[in-house]
Design an enzyme around this catalytic site. Structure first.
Site, PDB file in Angstrom:
ATOM      1  N   SER A 135       0.733  -1.272  -0.062  1.00  0.00           N
ATOM      2  CA  SER A 135       0.025   0.018  -0.095  1.00  0.00           C
ATOM      3  C   SER A 135       0.855   1.169  -0.001  1.00  0.00           C
ATOM      4  O   SER A 135       1.729   1.549   1.023  1.00  0.00           O
ATOM      5  CB  SER A 135      -0.843  -0.099   1.338  1.00  0.00           C
ATOM      6  N   LYS A 161      -1.412  -1.015  -4.357  1.00  0.00           N
ATOM      7  CA  LYS A 161      -2.257  -0.216  -3.837  1.00  0.00           C
ATOM      8  C   LYS A 161      -2.159   1.171  -3.744  1.00  0.00           C
ATOM      9  O   LYS A 161      -1.062   1.472  -2.875  1.00  0.00           O
ATOM     10  CB  LYS A 161      -3.059  -0.966  -2.593  1.00  0.00           C
ATOM     11  N   ASP A 188      -7.282   3.033  -2.492  1.00  0.00           N
ATOM     12  CA  ASP A 188      -8.178   2.974  -1.554  1.00  0.00           C
ATOM     13  C   ASP A 188      -8.291   4.712  -0.963  1.00  0.00           C
ATOM     14  O   ASP A 188      -7.576   5.467  -1.005  1.00  0.00           O
ATOM     15  CB  ASP A 188      -7.095   2.278  -0.373  1.00  0.00           C
ATOM     16  N   GLU A 213     -11.170   0.267  -2.969  1.00  0.00           N
ATOM     17  CA  GLU A 213     -11.429   0.158  -1.201  1.00  0.00           C
ATOM     18  C   GLU A 213     -12.183   1.461  -0.874  1.00  0.00           C
ATOM     19  O   GLU A 213     -11.697   2.466  -0.866  1.00  0.00           O
ATOM     20  CB  GLU A 213     -10.294  -0.209  -0.828  1.00  0.00           C
ATOM     21  N   ASP A 238     -13.565  -1.879   3.811  1.00  0.00           N
ATOM     22  CA  ASP A 238     -12.458  -2.010   5.000  1.00  0.00           C
ATOM     23  C   ASP A 238     -13.172  -1.395   6.188  1.00  0.00           C
ATOM     24  O   ASP A 238     -13.647  -2.087   6.923  1.00  0.00           O
ATOM     25  CB  ASP A 238     -11.284  -1.132   4.426  1.00  0.00           C
ATOM     26  N   GLY A 290      -3.688  -3.896   6.348  1.00  0.00           N
ATOM     27  CA  GLY A 290      -2.586  -3.725   7.296  1.00  0.00           C
ATOM     28  C   GLY A 290      -2.805  -2.235   8.081  1.00  0.00           C
ATOM     29  O   GLY A 290      -3.607  -1.619   7.569  1.00  0.00           O
TER      30      GLY A 290
HETATM   31  O1  OSB Z   1      -7.026   1.617   4.625  1.00  0.00           O
HETATM   32  O2  OSB Z   1      -5.804   0.053   4.570  1.00  0.00           O
HETATM   33  C1  OSB Z   1      -6.109   1.345   4.922  1.00  0.00           C
HETATM   34  C2  OSB Z   1      -2.828   2.255   6.930  1.00  0.00           C
HETATM   35  C3  OSB Z   1      -3.336   2.900   8.028  1.00  0.00           C
HETATM   36  C4  OSB Z   1      -4.748   2.882   7.949  1.00  0.00           C
HETATM   37  C5  OSB Z   1      -5.494   2.269   7.050  1.00  0.00           C
HETATM   38  C6  OSB Z   1      -4.911   1.781   6.086  1.00  0.00           C
HETATM   39  C7  OSB Z   1      -3.518   1.705   5.882  1.00  0.00           C
HETATM   40  C8  OSB Z   1      -2.801   1.189   4.942  1.00  0.00           C
HETATM   41  C9  OSB Z   1      -1.514   0.507   4.882  1.00  0.00           C
HETATM   42  O3  OSB Z   1      -3.453   1.145   3.584  1.00  0.00           O
HETATM   43  C10 OSB Z   1      -1.588  -0.795   5.044  1.00  0.00           C
HETATM   44  C11 OSB Z   1      -0.026  -1.117   5.820  1.00  0.00           C
HETATM   45  O4  OSB Z   1       0.775  -1.038   4.747  1.00  0.00           O
HETATM   46  O5  OSB Z   1      -0.154  -1.808   6.783  1.00  0.00           O
HETATM   47 MG    MG Z   2      -8.270   0.699   3.758  1.00  0.00          MG
END
Ligand code: OSB
Ligand code: MG
Length: 369
Positions: A135, A161, A188, A213, A238, A290
């Site tokens: 991400s 992502k 996302d 997302e 999510d 994550g």
């Molecule tokens: O929306 O998935 C999410 C990180 C912090 C809060 C929300 C999100 C995220 C990420 C990063 O997309 C995911 C990661 O690399 O841990």
């Molecule tokens: Mg998310």
């Protein structure tokens, strides 16, 4: 297993680089570790709540309050056979999933170690390695994001992502497609849009994203069902999914075709397994999200991803993506072809390194039966 002793630590850890989403920028993690003892056995859990209530309503401080005043008193000194039993002891407490999840995680690690099995095996996982995506946050410059994508593709990550927000969306996707062609790509939004943005999503529909997302409100399912109706691109939820029942409702309403499972958001590994089973029954793919976890949370994510319904790459990147030095040994690493090998040792299968944990600890509280 009798729950003899619970230690709650608050840690502050500096990330290598800032991570920007539609709700803000993060570079310093404020989070909890919980260590539970039963006889000579120990288990560890990590909380995913943040410093401020910008992703969910919970914060590190609300977790401290819930743990100290409600969840730990309900568990301490009790004899339980299985982590699922703890959820019955907490059934009186509504919400506060991230606070429940940090204890649930420690109990599952403890339980697996007592059984002499890996956490993945204990959960019923079937994979020896898991497929990994990454991400990437919003950047001040588009060119910087494109360079980061190039690097991560080279490192083997199976899908990219990107975070979007109003003003950082369609042109970004367009530029990525232009530069990299048909790579597995998703976006996302972290709830940054409304149904008034339908035309924007219809335009995005032409870019063959593997999914979009959480485009709409963080509590919504109904309006996502309306949006999904207009799009060929699958919506992945999510923020809106807090329980197995939410997942069932979202799937049956046609609000999403994919679910991002975050163990903390749904209240731990016990509800995660139930949610996973619902998705599997409905043929809806799930993947592990994550929350910028340090090693202990990351290890739990690796274990849950071994369940058969996790058919898409997760946001479970290597430790080195965020940390100069992680708090576990060995660190989580991703192979050049984009996989994490699931550890086979007892419990989470990575050892928490006490010296490193100490260095980042800002406060500690001990609870004894
Ligand atoms: O929306 O998935 C999410 C990180 C912090 C809060 C929300 C999100 C995220 C990420 C990063 O997309 C995911 C990661 O690399 O841990
Ligand atoms: Mg998310």
């Amino acid at each position: 297993m009798r729950i003899d002793r619970i230690e709650v630590r608050r840690l502050a850890m500096e990330m290598k680089e800032p991570f920007e989403t539609s709700f803000g920028v993060e570079q310093r993690k404020d989070f909890l570790l919980v260590r539970i003892e039963s006889g000579s056995f120990v288990g560890w859990g990590e909380s995913v709540a943040g410093h401020a209530p910008v992703y969910s309503g919970e914060t590190t401080e609300t977790c401290v309050h819930m743990l100290r005043d409600f969840l730990i008193p309900a568990l301490l000194g009790k004899e339980i056979e299985h982590p699922d039993d703890a959820h019955r002891l907490w059934a009186f407490a509504r919400g506060n999933n991230m606070a429940k999840a940090v204890l649930d995680g420690a109990l599952w690690d403890l339980y697996a170690r007592r059984e002499g099995l890996s956490l993945a095996q204990t959960l019923g996982g079937t994979r020896e390695r898991i497929s990994v995506g990454i991400s990437l946050g919003i950047e001040p410059q588009l060119e910087t994001l494109l360079e980061k994508i190039a690097l991560r593709l080279e490192q083997g990550y199976h899908r990219i992502k990107v975070k979007i927000k109003p003003g950082w969306d369609l042109h970004v996707i367009e530029a990525i497609r232009k530069r990299f062609g048909p790579i597995p790509l998703m976006a996302d939004a972290n709830s940054a849009y409304s149904l008034a943005d339908l035309d924007l999503f219809k335009a995005m529909d032409d870019f063959d994203l593997t999914m979009i997302e959480q485009p709409l409100a963080y509590y919504d399912i109904y309006e996502h069902s309306k949006l999904q109706h207009h799009l060929k691109t699958p919506i992945c939820l999510d923020e809106s999914i807090h329980s197995p029942a939410d997942a069932r409702a979202a799937i049956e309403m046609g609000a999403c075709r994919v679910i991002n499972l975050k163990v903390g958001r749904v209240g731990g590994l016990t509800p995660s397994r139930q949610l996973h089973d619902i998705c599997l029954e409905h043929g809806v793919p799930v993947w592990c999200g994550g929350m910028l976890e340090a090693g202990i949370g990351r290890a739990h994510n690796v274990a849950v991803t071994t369940l058969p319904g996790f058919s898409l790459p997760g946001d479970t990147a290597a430790s080195s993506r965020y940390w100069y030095e992680d708090i576990i040994e060995p660190e989580v690493t991703v192979s050049p072809d984009g996989y994490i090998t699931v550890p086979t040792g007892p419990g989470i299968g990575y050892e928490p390194v006490l010296g490193r944990i100490e260095r980042h600890t800002v406060s500690r509280e001990l609870f004894e039966a």
